[in-house]
Design a protein around this motif. Structure first.
Motif, PDB file in Angstrom:
ATOM      1  N   THR A  56       0.857  -1.189   0.000  1.00 21.16           N
ATOM      2  CA  THR A  56       0.000   0.000   0.000  1.00 21.16           C
ATOM      3  C   THR A  56       0.890   1.234   0.000  1.00 21.16           C
ATOM      4  OG1 THR A  56      -0.096   0.159   2.415  1.00 21.16           O
ATOM      5  CG2 THR A  56      -1.796  -1.158   1.335  1.00 21.16           C
ATOM      6  N   LEU A  57       0.324   2.341  -0.469  1.00 18.23           N
ATOM      7  CA  LEU A  57       1.000   3.626  -0.428  1.00 18.23           C
ATOM      8  C   LEU A  57      -0.074   4.687  -0.243  1.00 18.23           C
ATOM      9  CD1 LEU A  57       3.841   4.869  -0.690  1.00 18.23           C
ATOM     10  CD2 LEU A  57       3.346   5.259  -3.108  1.00 18.23           C
ATOM     11  N   ALA A  58       0.156   5.606   0.682  1.00 20.22           N
ATOM     12  CA  ALA A  58      -0.860   6.606   0.985  1.00 20.22           C
ATOM     13  C   ALA A  58      -0.201   7.938   1.272  1.00 20.22           C
ATOM     14  CB  ALA A  58      -1.698   6.169   2.186  1.00 20.22           C
ATOM     15  N   PHE A  59      -0.891   9.023   0.895  1.00 18.51           N
ATOM     16  CA  PHE A  59      -0.419  10.350   1.271  1.00 18.51           C
ATOM     17  C   PHE A  59      -1.600  11.261   1.552  1.00 18.51           C
ATOM     18  CE2 PHE A  59      -0.535  10.577  -3.434  1.00 18.51           C
ATOM     19  CZ  PHE A  59      -1.273  11.740  -3.651  1.00 18.51           C
ATOM     20  N   ASP A  60      -1.357  12.237   2.432  1.00 15.09           N
ATOM     21  CA  ASP A  60      -2.325  13.281   2.757  1.00 15.09           C
ATOM     22  C   ASP A  60      -1.650  14.623   2.491  1.00 15.09           C
ATOM     23  OD1 ASP A  60      -3.853  11.201   3.702  1.00 15.09           O
ATOM     24  OD2 ASP A  60      -3.483  11.636   5.811  1.00 15.09           O
ATOM     25  N   GLY A  61      -2.434  15.591   2.042  1.00 13.75           N
ATOM     26  CA  GLY A  61      -1.854  16.902   1.811  1.00 13.75           C
ATOM     27  C   GLY A  61      -2.841  17.858   1.182  1.00 13.75           C
ATOM     28  N   ARG A  62      -2.302  18.735   0.356  1.00 17.61           N
ATOM     29  CA  ARG A  62      -3.105  19.749  -0.303  1.00 17.61           C
ATOM     30  C   ARG A  62      -2.926  19.626  -1.807  1.00 17.61           C
ATOM     31  NH1 ARG A  62       0.433  23.849   2.567  1.00 17.61           N
ATOM     32  NH2 ARG A  62       1.638  21.915   2.757  1.00 17.61           N
ATOM     33  N   VAL A  63      -3.980  19.946  -2.541  1.00 18.52           N
ATOM     34  CA  VAL A  63      -3.943  19.830  -3.990  1.00 18.52           C
ATOM     35  C   VAL A  63      -4.582  21.055  -4.629  1.00 18.52           C
ATOM     36  CG1 VAL A  63      -6.151  18.587  -4.126  1.00 18.52           C
ATOM     37  CG2 VAL A  63      -4.468  18.325  -5.967  1.00 18.52           C
ATOM     38  N   ASN A  70     -10.923  27.096 -15.151  1.00 16.07           N
ATOM     39  CA  ASN A  70     -11.515  26.845 -13.842  1.00 16.07           C
ATOM     40  C   ASN A  70     -10.581  25.992 -13.005  1.00 16.07           C
ATOM     41  OD1 ASN A  70     -14.100  28.085 -14.532  1.00 16.07           O
ATOM     42  ND2 ASN A  70     -14.437  26.280 -15.818  1.00 16.07           N
ATOM     43  N   GLY A  71     -10.812  26.019 -11.712  1.00 17.96           N
ATOM     44  CA  GLY A  71     -10.008  25.192 -10.819  1.00 17.96           C
ATOM     45  C   GLY A  71     -10.170  25.641  -9.386  1.00 17.96           C
ATOM     46  N   GLY A  72      -9.390  25.048  -8.541  1.00 20.87           N
ATOM     47  CA  GLY A  72      -9.440  25.397  -7.132  1.00 20.87           C
ATOM     48  C   GLY A  72      -8.509  24.501  -6.355  1.00 20.87           C
ATOM     49  N   SER A  73      -8.607  24.565  -5.026  1.00 20.09           N
ATOM     50  CA  SER A  73      -7.704  23.802  -4.180  1.00 20.09           C
ATOM     51  C   SER A  73      -8.456  23.209  -3.005  1.00 20.09           C
ATOM     52  CB  SER A  73      -6.564  24.693  -3.671  1.00 20.09           C
ATOM     53  OG  SER A  73      -7.089  25.771  -2.910  1.00 20.09           O
ATOM     54  N   GLY A  74      -7.884  22.188  -2.403  1.00 23.50           N
ATOM     55  CA  GLY A  74      -8.523  21.533  -1.269  1.00 23.50           C
ATOM     56  C   GLY A  74      -7.575  20.546  -0.619  1.00 23.50           C
ATOM     57  N   ARG A  75      -8.049  19.872   0.400  1.00 29.31           N
ATOM     58  CA  ARG A  75      -7.314  18.798   1.042  1.00 29.31           C
ATOM     59  C   ARG A  75      -7.468  17.526   0.217  1.00 29.31           C
ATOM     60  NH1 ARG A  75      -3.550  19.876   4.548  1.00 29.31           N
ATOM     61  NH2 ARG A  75      -3.697  17.658   5.075  1.00 29.31           N
ATOM     62  N   ILE A  76      -6.432  16.688   0.215  1.00 29.84           N
ATOM     63  CA  ILE A  76      -6.497  15.424  -0.511  1.00 29.84           C
ATOM     64  C   ILE A  76      -5.990  14.294   0.373  1.00 29.84           C
ATOM     65  CG2 ILE A  76      -4.208  15.774  -1.555  1.00 29.84           C
ATOM     66  CD1 ILE A  76      -5.329  14.288  -4.057  1.00 29.84           C
ATOM     67  N   GLU A  77      -6.685  13.173   0.316  1.00 24.87           N
ATOM     68  CA  GLU A  77      -6.253  11.931   0.944  1.00 24.87           C
ATOM     69  C   GLU A  77      -6.254  10.857  -0.138  1.00 24.87           C
ATOM     70  OE1 GLU A  77      -8.820  10.972   4.160  1.00 24.87           O
ATOM     71  OE2 GLU A  77      -8.496  12.864   5.221  1.00 24.87           O
ATOM     72  N   TRP A  78      -5.112  10.221  -0.317  1.00 23.93           N
ATOM     73  CA  TRP A  78      -4.966   9.237  -1.401  1.00 23.93           C
ATOM     74  C   TRP A  78      -4.477   7.929  -0.806  1.00 23.93           C
ATOM     75  CZ3 TRP A  78      -4.737  10.912  -6.863  1.00 23.93           C
ATOM     76  CH2 TRP A  78      -4.588   9.837  -7.750  1.00 23.93           C
ATOM     77  N   ARG A  79      -5.199   6.841  -1.084  1.00 29.95           N
ATOM     78  CA  ARG A  79      -4.805   5.502  -0.666  1.00 29.95           C
ATOM     79  C   ARG A  79      -4.708   4.629  -1.911  1.00 29.95           C
ATOM     80  NH1 ARG A  79      -4.235   8.441   2.748  1.00 29.95           N
ATOM     81  NH2 ARG A  79      -4.971   8.474   4.892  1.00 29.95           N
TER      82      ARG A  79
END
Length: 226
Positions: A56-63, A70-79
């Protein structure tokens, strides 16, 4: 407004103005001798063997995501586990979020206007549901500083800094720049004294007008707690 326009507007409303993702100052490509480049490539191949062996590989952060208009930003959690992914994007201020799950053969997005959608092609699904282009099948590998599957995304070109650190991957028309690295460890649940890895903490990826910027706060490859 069309259904696509409504969905895109909803996605941009979800992400816009949520968190700050640093731009960085750009990547510094070095000019290596033939011997130094061979050493850097060998080190990269060794890193990739370690990464590919992780269950497994996981990361948390901002994207931050954009398509030129158009676009924007937010928190991201990836598993990520093999080709299976579970991704959550959230806006802390509005408390809205959308969730993407799937594998190489199918994908499903939840939390968007009009209800959940599914497709066999995750890039098409995201484009039609949100108006954004995100290389989901390759992004976990690129985020970890590895080349994506050559069978799916074609050959990759590597570039390094003057000291041999990976600076850029070019693959499938995307240019992925590495703006920062950190030593990471397995995280909660991992064995004491577990293996540590050098992993990226800031990544910029671009293809045409599509942009994906990641600022990664934490990495983990420890098994999920039961």
């Amino acid at each position: 407004m069309s259904r696509l326009g409504i969905a895109c507007a909803a996605a941009c409303l979800l992400l816009a103005g949520c968190v700050t993702v640093p731009h960085g100052k750009g990547v510094a490509i070095g000019e290596l001798s033939t011997a130094a480049e061979k050493t850097a490539i060998a080190a990269q191949q060794a890193r990739e063997r370690v990464l590919h062996a992780l269950p497994t590989l996981a990361f948390d952060g901002r994207v931050a995501l954009s398509n030129g208009r158009n676009g924007g930003s937010g928190r991201i959690e990836w598993r990520q586990s093999a080709d299976r992914y579970n991704v959550t994007l959230s806006a802390p201020v509005s408390r809205q979020s959308w969730r993407l799950t799937g594998d190489a053969a199918s994908a499903r997005i939840e939390g968007i206007a009009g209800g959940p959608r599914s497709d066999t092609d995750v890039v098409r699904l995201l484009r039609e549901a949100t108006g954004l282009e995100v290389p989901v099948g390759a992004l976990a590998a690129w985020a970890a500083g590895a080349r994506a599957d050559v069978q799916a995304f074609g050959p990759a070109r590597l570039e390094f800094t003057a000291d041999g650190t990976l600076a850029r991957i070019e693959q499938d028309g995307w240019i992925v720049d590495y703006l920062g690295w950190r030593e990471a460890h397995p995280g909660a649940g991992g064995p004491e004294g577990g293996q540590r890895l050098q992993l990226p903490d800031r990544i910029n990826a671009a293809r045409g007008d599509a942009r994906v910027r990641l600022a990664i706060d934490t990495w983990s490859w420890a098994p999920e707690a039961p």
